[in-house]
Design a protein around this motif. Structure first.
Motif, PDB file in Angstrom:
ATOM      1  N   ALA A  92      43.830  35.003  36.766  1.00 20.54           N
ATOM      2  CA  ALA A  92      44.231  33.610  36.524  1.00 20.54           C
ATOM      3  C   ALA A  92      45.604  33.547  35.863  1.00 20.54           C
ATOM      4  O   ALA A  92      46.379  32.621  36.115  1.00 20.54           O
ATOM      5  N   SER A  93      45.936  34.523  35.037  1.00 15.57           N
ATOM      6  CA  SER A  93      47.232  34.557  34.359  1.00 15.57           C
ATOM      7  C   SER A  93      48.372  34.923  35.305  1.00 15.57           C
ATOM      8  O   SER A  93      49.513  34.518  35.105  1.00 15.57           O
ATOM      9  N   TYR A  94      48.062  35.718  36.317  1.00 17.01           N
ATOM     10  CA  TYR A  94      49.061  36.204  37.271  1.00 17.01           C
ATOM     11  C   TYR A  94      48.682  35.787  38.697  1.00 17.01           C
ATOM     12  O   TYR A  94      48.461  36.646  39.562  1.00 17.01           O
ATOM     13  N   PRO A  95      48.620  34.500  39.004  1.00 15.12           N
ATOM     14  CA  PRO A  95      48.203  34.081  40.351  1.00 15.12           C
ATOM     15  C   PRO A  95      49.198  34.466  41.442  1.00 15.12           C
ATOM     16  O   PRO A  95      48.847  34.473  42.620  1.00 15.12           O
ATOM     17  N   MET A  96      50.425  34.804  41.052  1.00 15.95           N
ATOM     18  CA  MET A  96      51.445  35.155  42.037  1.00 15.95           C
ATOM     19  C   MET A  96      51.286  36.585  42.567  1.00 15.95           C
ATOM     20  O   MET A  96      51.919  36.956  43.549  1.00 15.95           O
ATOM     21  N   LEU A  97      50.425  37.378  41.966  1.00 17.34           N
ATOM     22  CA  LEU A  97      50.235  38.760  42.391  1.00 17.34           C
ATOM     23  C   LEU A  97      49.159  38.846  43.466  1.00 17.34           C
ATOM     24  O   LEU A  97      48.170  38.125  43.424  1.00 17.34           O
ATOM     25  N   GLU A  98      49.362  39.747  44.402  1.00 14.21           N
ATOM     26  CA  GLU A  98      48.368  40.010  45.445  1.00 14.21           C
ATOM     27  C   GLU A  98      47.234  40.822  44.834  1.00 14.21           C
ATOM     28  O   GLU A  98      47.444  41.937  44.365  1.00 14.21           O
ATOM     29  N   SER A  99      46.055  40.280  44.841  1.00 16.19           N
ATOM     30  CA  SER A  99      44.903  40.975  44.261  1.00 16.19           C
ATOM     31  C   SER A  99      44.613  42.287  44.984  1.00 16.19           C
ATOM     32  O   SER A  99      44.193  43.263  44.365  1.00 16.19           O
ATOM     33  N   ASP A 100      44.830  42.301  46.294  1.00 14.74           N
ATOM     34  CA  ASP A 100      44.543  43.501  47.080  1.00 14.74           C
ATOM     35  C   ASP A 100      45.370  44.691  46.610  1.00 14.74           C
ATOM     36  O   ASP A 100      44.895  45.820  46.609  1.00 14.74           O
ATOM     37  N   ALA A 101      46.605  44.436  46.194  1.00 14.17           N
ATOM     38  CA  ALA A 101      47.477  45.516  45.751  1.00 14.17           C
ATOM     39  C   ALA A 101      46.992  46.133  44.444  1.00 14.17           C
ATOM     40  O   ALA A 101      47.247  47.307  44.179  1.00 14.17           O
ATOM     41  N   LEU A 102      46.285  45.377  43.632  1.00 10.72           N
ATOM     42  CA  LEU A 102      45.797  45.858  42.340  1.00 10.72           C
ATOM     43  C   LEU A 102      44.352  46.337  42.406  1.00 10.72           C
ATOM     44  O   LEU A 102      43.841  46.893  41.433  1.00 10.72           O
ATOM     45  N   LEU A 103      43.709  46.126  43.530  1.00  9.79           N
ATOM     46  CA  LEU A 103      42.279  46.397  43.654  1.00  9.79           C
ATOM     47  C   LEU A 103      41.925  47.854  43.389  1.00  9.79           C
ATOM     48  O   LEU A 103      40.995  48.148  42.646  1.00  9.79           O
ATOM     49  N   HIS A 104      42.658  48.769  43.980  1.00 13.19           N
ATOM     50  CA  HIS A 104      42.330  50.188  43.860  1.00 13.19           C
ATOM     51  C   HIS A 104      42.363  50.646  42.399  1.00 13.19           C
ATOM     52  O   HIS A 104      41.406  51.246  41.901  1.00 13.19           O
ATOM     53  N   THR A 105      43.452  50.353  41.713  1.00 13.02           N
ATOM     54  CA  THR A 105      43.598  50.798  40.333  1.00 13.02           C
ATOM     55  C   THR A 105      42.615  50.096  39.403  1.00 13.02           C
ATOM     56  O   THR A 105      42.003  50.731  38.546  1.00 13.02           O
ATOM     57  N   SER A 106      42.453  48.788  39.581  1.00 16.80           N
ATOM     58  CA  SER A 106      41.517  48.064  38.709  1.00 16.80           C
ATOM     59  C   SER A 106      40.079  48.513  38.957  1.00 16.80           C
ATOM     60  O   SER A 106      39.283  48.610  38.012  1.00 16.80           O
ATOM     61  N   SER A 107      39.727  48.833  40.188  1.00 19.34           N
ATOM     62  CA  SER A 107      38.391  49.349  40.496  1.00 19.34           C
ATOM     63  C   SER A 107      38.169  50.706  39.843  1.00 19.34           C
ATOM     64  O   SER A 107      37.078  50.986  39.328  1.00 19.34           O
ATOM     65  N   ALA A 108      39.187  51.541  39.868  1.00 22.02           N
ATOM     66  CA  ALA A 108      39.077  52.860  39.234  1.00 22.02           C
ATOM     67  C   ALA A 108      38.872  52.716  37.730  1.00 22.02           C
ATOM     68  O   ALA A 108      38.054  53.433  37.136  1.00 22.02           O
ATOM     69  N   LEU A 109      39.578  51.777  37.117  1.00 25.66           N
ATOM     70  CA  LEU A 109      39.412  51.542  35.684  1.00 25.66           C
ATOM     71  C   LEU A 109      38.022  51.005  35.374  1.00 25.66           C
ATOM     72  O   LEU A 109      37.395  51.408  34.383  1.00 25.66           O
ATOM     73  N   MET A 110      37.543  50.103  36.209  1.00 24.34           N
ATOM     74  CA  MET A 110      36.201  49.555  36.025  1.00 24.34           C
ATOM     75  C   MET A 110      35.156  50.668  36.132  1.00 24.34           C
ATOM     76  O   MET A 110      34.210  50.724  35.345  1.00 24.34           O
ATOM     77  N   THR A 111      35.341  51.570  37.078  1.00 26.00           N
ATOM     78  CA  THR A 111      34.418  52.694  37.256  1.00 26.00           C
ATOM     79  C   THR A 111      34.424  53.600  36.031  1.00 26.00           C
ATOM     80  O   THR A 111      33.368  54.060  35.590  1.00 26.00           O
ATOM     81  N   GLU A 112      35.609  53.857  35.490  1.00 26.37           N
ATOM     82  CA  GLU A 112      35.693  54.676  34.275  1.00 26.37           C
ATOM     83  C   GLU A 112      34.902  54.032  33.137  1.00 26.37           C
ATOM     84  O   GLU A 112      34.243  54.730  32.364  1.00 26.37           O
TER      85      GLU A 112
END
Length: 126
Positions: free
Chosen positions: A75-95
Motif C-alpha cells: 500500500a505504501s509503494y503502489p507504483m512498484l510491480e508486485s511480481d518483481a518483488l514476489l520472489h524475494t519477499s516469498s523467500a523472506l516469508m519462508t525464512e
C-alpha cells in the motif's frame, strides 16, 4: 532454483515477457519494423515526462506480523510491480515461517527491499 527456469523472468512483467516471446517469433525484417515503430512511439512520448509518485509510507505498527507488513508496504509503494518483488519477499516469508527468523528482522529486510526497488525504479526512469 527449478531446472529450466530463467531467474530474469521473475523480474519481467508478464506483458513484457509476452512481447519478447512474440518479437522473437518474427523474422528479422519484421523485427526491424517493430523496433522502428517502438522508437517512433517512444520519441513521441518523450515530451511527456514520466512522473513517479513518492511513496506514502504507512506507519509500522507495534508487533506487526510479516503478512501485515507486506500489505502495508504494498500500500505504501503502489507504483512498484508486485511480481518483481514476489520472489524475494516469498523467500523472506519462508525464512520466517520455516526457519523461525524473527518477524522484526524479516520486516526490516522487507522495508529495505521495497525502498531499494523504489530507488531502482526512479533511477531507471531518469
Amino acid at each position: 532454483m527449478l531446472v529450466g527456469t530463467n531467474p530474469l523472468q521473475s523480474t519481467i512483467k508478464p506483458s513484457n515477457q509476452r512481447l519478447l516471446k512474440l518479437f522473437n517469433q518474427l523474422d528479422s525484417a519484421n523485427q526491424t519494423t517493430i523496433l522502428a515503430f517502438i522508437e517512433f512511439l517512444a520519441a513521441r512520448q518523450e515530451s511527456q515526462p514520466l512522473v513517479i509518485p513518492k511513496p506514502e509510507l504507512l506507519p509500522r505498527s507495534e508487533n506487526e506480523s510479516v503478512v501485515k507488513a507486506l500489505k502495508r508496504l504494498k500500500a505504501s509503494y503502489p507504483m512498484l510491480e508486485s511480481d518483481a518483488l514476489l520472489h524475494t519477499s516469498s523467500a523472506l516469508m519462508t525464512e520466517h515461517i520455516m526457519q523461525g527468523r524473527p518477524a522484526s528482522e524479516v520486516i526490516d529486510e522487507l522495508e529495505q527491499l521495497f525502498a531499494s526497488a523504489y530507488q531502482q525504479l526512479i533511477a531507471n526512469t531518469l
